[in-house]
Design an enzyme around this catalytic site. Structure first.
Site, short mmCIF file in Angstrom:
data_model
loop_
_atom_site.label_atom_id
_atom_site.label_comp_id
_atom_site.label_asym_id
_atom_site.label_seq_id
_atom_site.Cartn_x
_atom_site.Cartn_y
_atom_site.Cartn_z
N SER A 12 15.95 42.30 40.22
CA SER A 12 17.08 42.39 39.29
C SER A 12 16.61 41.97 37.91
CB SER A 12 18.22 41.48 39.74
OG SER A 12 19.19 41.44 38.72
N HIS A 35 16.55 46.97 39.62
CA HIS A 35 18.00 46.80 39.78
C HIS A 35 18.59 46.41 38.42
CE1 HIS A 35 21.64 45.88 42.14
NE2 HIS A 35 21.80 44.87 41.30
N ASP A 37 21.90 45.43 36.38
CA ASP A 37 23.27 44.95 36.48
C ASP A 37 24.04 45.27 35.21
OD1 ASP A 37 23.24 43.77 39.05
OD2 ASP A 37 22.24 41.99 38.27
N MET A 39 27.42 44.85 33.37
CA MET A 39 28.62 43.99 33.44
C MET A 39 29.43 44.16 32.16
SD MET A 39 27.00 40.47 34.88
CE MET A 39 25.78 40.42 36.19
N HIS A 68 23.74 48.90 39.20
CA HIS A 68 24.88 48.24 39.85
C HIS A 68 25.95 48.00 38.80
CE1 HIS A 68 26.34 44.21 41.91
NE2 HIS A 68 27.27 45.15 41.92
N MET A 70 29.17 46.53 37.55
CA MET A 70 30.23 45.53 37.75
C MET A 70 31.21 45.72 36.60
SD MET A 70 27.76 42.46 39.00
CE MET A 70 26.32 43.37 38.48
N MET A 139 27.68 42.18 48.67
CA MET A 139 27.33 41.09 47.76
C MET A 139 27.23 39.78 48.54
SD MET A 139 26.83 42.25 44.73
CE MET A 139 26.69 40.68 43.85
N ASP A 177 22.60 41.48 47.75
CA ASP A 177 22.33 41.09 46.36
C ASP A 177 22.97 39.73 46.09
OD1 ASP A 177 21.99 40.92 43.63
OD2 ASP A 177 23.32 42.59 43.15
O1 LIG Z 1 24.52 41.30 40.69
C1 LIG Z 1 24.00 40.21 40.56
C2 LIG Z 1 24.80 39.07 40.10
O2 LIG Z 1 26.10 39.50 39.92
C3 LIG Z 1 22.60 40.08 40.94
O3 LIG Z 1 21.87 41.28 40.89
C4 LIG Z 1 21.79 38.95 40.37
O4 LIG Z 1 21.00 39.39 39.30
C5 LIG Z 1 20.89 38.42 41.46
O5 LIG Z 1 20.21 37.32 40.97
P1 LIG Z 1 19.59 36.23 41.92
O6 LIG Z 1 20.74 35.65 42.72
O7 LIG Z 1 18.61 36.93 42.81
O8 LIG Z 1 18.97 35.27 40.99
#
Ligand SMILES: O=C(CO)[C@@H](O)[C@H](O)COP(=O)(O)O
Length: 226
Positions: A12, A35, A37, A39, A68, A70, A139, A177
């Protein structure tokens, strides 16, 4: 595109250094998907990238993107990420007005279609529409931030989903994740996950390539035992 085989390790980039993104992407070249994210500070209380930045990441990344979302109103925005060329686009079930139609649009554009559920969201509603999706993301933390602790209470839901996937002969990938690390990946693999997102455990490692290999090896061993 040749799809990587399980177990897949998707770093990520939320845990990467955002102002050195090109170098940070190069560091994960031996992983399966980057990955990303997205947001919107609305569906989750954090703000990251939009389509313009994801387009630059797509152009720079040595490995395909696993986006992903969000965000609120994915029905409106998710297709844009597929148009950019992301290999996989995952939206939240809790946010989508018509998840099946949206997944079909993503596939029509050429992306793999993913659907994500938060830790408290039941999974049974997806059983009858498994074939509409290429990936289901369970999740293992509340979405919004990296570096949180893995929630083991999500494992019975993952196990039940994996049983159903096997029973129906579905090829859908099962992704986890949040809080995935050397200490937790085996539980998730034994419960049926085949695709693992890890932020801090990878970008926080001194040797990223070794961290990816170790996570993959642990997941492989645990999935055979699970
Ligand atoms: O989607 C998410 C958080 O919302 C993840 O993708 C985090 O980026 C994962 O991070 P770690 O918990 O592995 O540090």
């Amino acid at each position: 595109m040749d799809l990587p085989r399980a177990p897949r390790i998707n770093p990520s980039i939320l845990a990467a250094d955002f102002v050195n993104m090109q170098a940070e992407l190069a560091r994960i070249a031996t992983a399966d998907f980057a990955h990303v994210d997205v947001m919107d500070n609305h569906f989750v209380p954090n703000l990251t990238f939009g389509p313009q930045m994801v387009e630059r990441i797509q152009a720079t990344s040595p490995i395909p993107l696993d986006v992903h979302l969000m965000i609120t109103d994915p029905d409106r925005w998710a297709p844009e990420y597929a148009e950019i060329g992301a290999a996989s686009v995952t939206f939240h079930l809790e946010a989508a007005a018509d998840p099946v139609s949206l997944a079909r649009r993503l596939r029509d554009i050429g992306a793999r279609a993913g659907v994500a559920i938060k830790p408290g969201t039941p999974v049974e509603g997806l059983y009858s529409v498994l074939e509409e999706f290429d990936q289901i993301l369970v999740m293992t933390v509340e979405p919004g931030f990296g570096g949180q602790g893995f929630l083991p209470e999500t494992m019975p839901k993952l196990r039940a989903l994996a049983d159903e996937v096997r029973r129906r002969g579905s090829q859908v990938w099962l992704q986890v994740d949040g809080g995935i690390s050397d200490a937790t990946i085996e539980q998730a693999a034994a419960a049926g996950a085949d695709t693992f997102v890890a932020g801090s455990a990878i970008y926080g490692a001194d040797d990223i390539e070794a961290a990816v290999t170790r996570l993959r090896d642990r997941a492989r061993a645990a999935s055979l035992e699970g």
